[in-house]
Design a protein around this motif. Sequence first.
Motif, PDB file in Angstrom:
ATOM      1  N   PHE A  81       0.802  -1.236  -0.017  1.00  0.00           N
ATOM      2  CA  PHE A  81      -0.024  -0.081  -0.170  1.00  0.00           C
ATOM      3  C   PHE A  81       0.920   1.288  -0.107  1.00  0.00           C
ATOM      4  O   PHE A  81       2.059   1.314   0.719  1.00  0.00           O
ATOM      5  CB  PHE A  81      -1.057  -0.143   1.410  1.00  0.00           C
ATOM      6  N   ARG A  82       0.378   2.343  -0.748  1.00  0.00           N
ATOM      7  CA  ARG A  82       1.191   3.408  -0.653  1.00  0.00           C
ATOM      8  C   ARG A  82       0.421   4.472   0.060  1.00  0.00           C
ATOM      9  O   ARG A  82       1.091   5.634   0.583  1.00  0.00           O
ATOM     10  CB  ARG A  82       1.255   4.073  -2.178  1.00  0.00           C
ATOM     11  N   VAL A 140       4.996   5.761   3.170  1.00  0.00           N
ATOM     12  CA  VAL A 140       3.421   5.636   3.025  1.00  0.00           C
ATOM     13  C   VAL A 140       2.741   7.022   3.528  1.00  0.00           C
ATOM     14  O   VAL A 140       3.204   7.683   4.736  1.00  0.00           O
ATOM     15  CB  VAL A 140       3.136   4.709   4.152  1.00  0.00           C
ATOM     16  N   GLY A 141       1.765   7.455   2.771  1.00  0.00           N
ATOM     17  CA  GLY A 141       1.005   8.295   3.117  1.00  0.00           C
ATOM     18  C   GLY A 141      -0.382   7.941   4.285  1.00  0.00           C
ATOM     19  O   GLY A 141      -0.828   7.114   3.819  1.00  0.00           O
ATOM     20  N   HIS A 200      -3.594  -0.883  -9.021  1.00  0.00           N
ATOM     21  CA  HIS A 200      -4.293  -0.164  -8.079  1.00  0.00           C
ATOM     22  C   HIS A 200      -3.956  -0.073  -6.691  1.00  0.00           C
ATOM     23  O   HIS A 200      -3.507  -1.451  -6.175  1.00  0.00           O
ATOM     24  CB  HIS A 200      -5.989  -0.580  -7.967  1.00  0.00           C
ATOM     25  N   ASP A 201      -3.859   0.963  -6.068  1.00  0.00           N
ATOM     26  CA  ASP A 201      -3.480   0.897  -4.442  1.00  0.00           C
ATOM     27  C   ASP A 201      -4.620   0.205  -3.797  1.00  0.00           C
ATOM     28  O   ASP A 201      -5.842   0.659  -3.829  1.00  0.00           O
ATOM     29  CB  ASP A 201      -3.364   2.243  -3.953  1.00  0.00           C
ATOM     30  N   PRO A 202      -4.521  -0.677  -2.854  1.00  0.00           N
ATOM     31  CA  PRO A 202      -5.744  -1.157  -2.217  1.00  0.00           C
ATOM     32  C   PRO A 202      -6.289  -0.260  -1.206  1.00  0.00           C
ATOM     33  O   PRO A 202      -7.318  -0.550  -0.784  1.00  0.00           O
ATOM     34  CB  PRO A 202      -4.964  -2.241  -1.481  1.00  0.00           C
ATOM     35  N   ILE A 203      -5.612   1.021  -1.035  1.00  0.00           N
ATOM     36  CA  ILE A 203      -6.270   1.990  -0.045  1.00  0.00           C
ATOM     37  C   ILE A 203      -6.584   1.404   1.166  1.00  0.00           C
ATOM     38  O   ILE A 203      -7.968   1.612   1.525  1.00  0.00           O
ATOM     39  CB  ILE A 203      -7.329   2.880  -0.664  1.00  0.00           C
ATOM     40  N   ALA A 259     -11.386  -1.644   5.605  1.00  0.00           N
ATOM     41  CA  ALA A 259     -12.023  -1.995   4.234  1.00  0.00           C
ATOM     42  C   ALA A 259     -10.827  -1.545   3.245  1.00  0.00           C
ATOM     43  O   ALA A 259      -9.957  -0.735   3.302  1.00  0.00           O
ATOM     44  CB  ALA A 259     -13.268  -0.933   3.930  1.00  0.00           C
ATOM     45  N   LEU A 260     -11.110  -2.173   1.873  1.00  0.00           N
ATOM     46  CA  LEU A 260     -10.335  -2.078   0.851  1.00  0.00           C
ATOM     47  C   LEU A 260     -10.767  -1.330  -0.411  1.00  0.00           C
ATOM     48  O   LEU A 260     -12.163  -1.515  -0.566  1.00  0.00           O
ATOM     49  CB  LEU A 260      -9.551  -3.273   0.507  1.00  0.00           C
TER      50      LEU A 260
END
Length: 387
Positions: free
Chosen positions: A20-21, A70-71, A265-268, A278-279
Amino acid sequence: MDTSAPTRRTRFDERIGRSFRTVILQPTSLCNLDCGYCYLPGRKKRYEILPTVVKAAAASIAEQNAPEPVGVVWHGGEPTALPIATFKQRLLAFEDLRIGGRVEHSIQTNATLINEQWCELFRTYRFQVGVSIDGPESANVNRVDRAGRPAFTKIMRGIGVLRDHEIPFSVICVVSPETIGDPAGLMEFFAGLGCTQVGFNIEELEGVNDSRALVDTGLAETFWAGVIAAHHRFPDLRVREIDQLASYLNKARTGRKEEWSKAKHDPIPTIAWNGDLALMSPELLGIDAPEHHGFVAGNVLTESLPQILRRAHHVSYIAELLDGLDGCEQTCTFWDFCRGAHAGNRYFEHGSFTATETAHCRNTRQALVTAFAATTISPAAINPKEK
């Protein structure tokens, strides 16, 4: 049985990152406003993020050991509704990571509660600040407090405090049916506001915002044409969506298109106050959906984020989303740029993640591209800073 068909694990790994970013944290469920288009179901309840949850989130970032920072995004309800002393205590869990360059903090706020103490915190911990405001006073008819009173004056006061303390800030503007017809007025307002960038979220059906009228796609195309024209007049005001399109076009022009098309896609991962996760779409957090276990993919108090992501292809709504992304690639002429509608939009509009086209597709992706194609302004004029 066709053993040559790709497995769900393989399909996941082709489209979605196992790392994840960005991590979104919910510091409190409470919001002091009651905006007409808000999607948050629990915004009138005060739940505060547990100390054990932020420690677990920090440990997950340390475990991932990513090469880039990581943000950590503090978002929703209203983050500054958490008492500032409590907020500072929660930040301590990330401090070693931040000092080591492995974490960067940001916050999305309605700005109504910002004061000198918050600005000191933003500066000390090097926060990137995003403010939610929909344009000039007449454009903020949906942004009201619990008593239905306009919030514009309080938002502008908070922005004034940020400016007085020289805290840079970006803006997210929700574009509603009431404001879609005035792109030039919105751009002129934001150019004078002093923000570094504006992102336009054309209103959609999300969460508990499930009954308001959607924006007409023809009006959305006219809106983006107006934004593009106004951007030519205000080149120093960066527009998130124009930046994204310019980046794609630049890569296509310079033979680097695969960098865009192969990016995952980033899983956020979005973490609630109690550790539930949640993803793929922050808007899914807290939604009552028994068929998908409330979109809870795990809890950071019992598993780390890397552990949850290693098994994410087994999550029911992620499996549906993979089918939806396959459908987008097979049927949509805008796939190369868009690469698939946001997960939440699919569910909230169609009740399934296998759905393909959504209002977000039509109004924010397709209408933007179509409006740009109809202009005579070059990509360089749209974003002269893009290299």
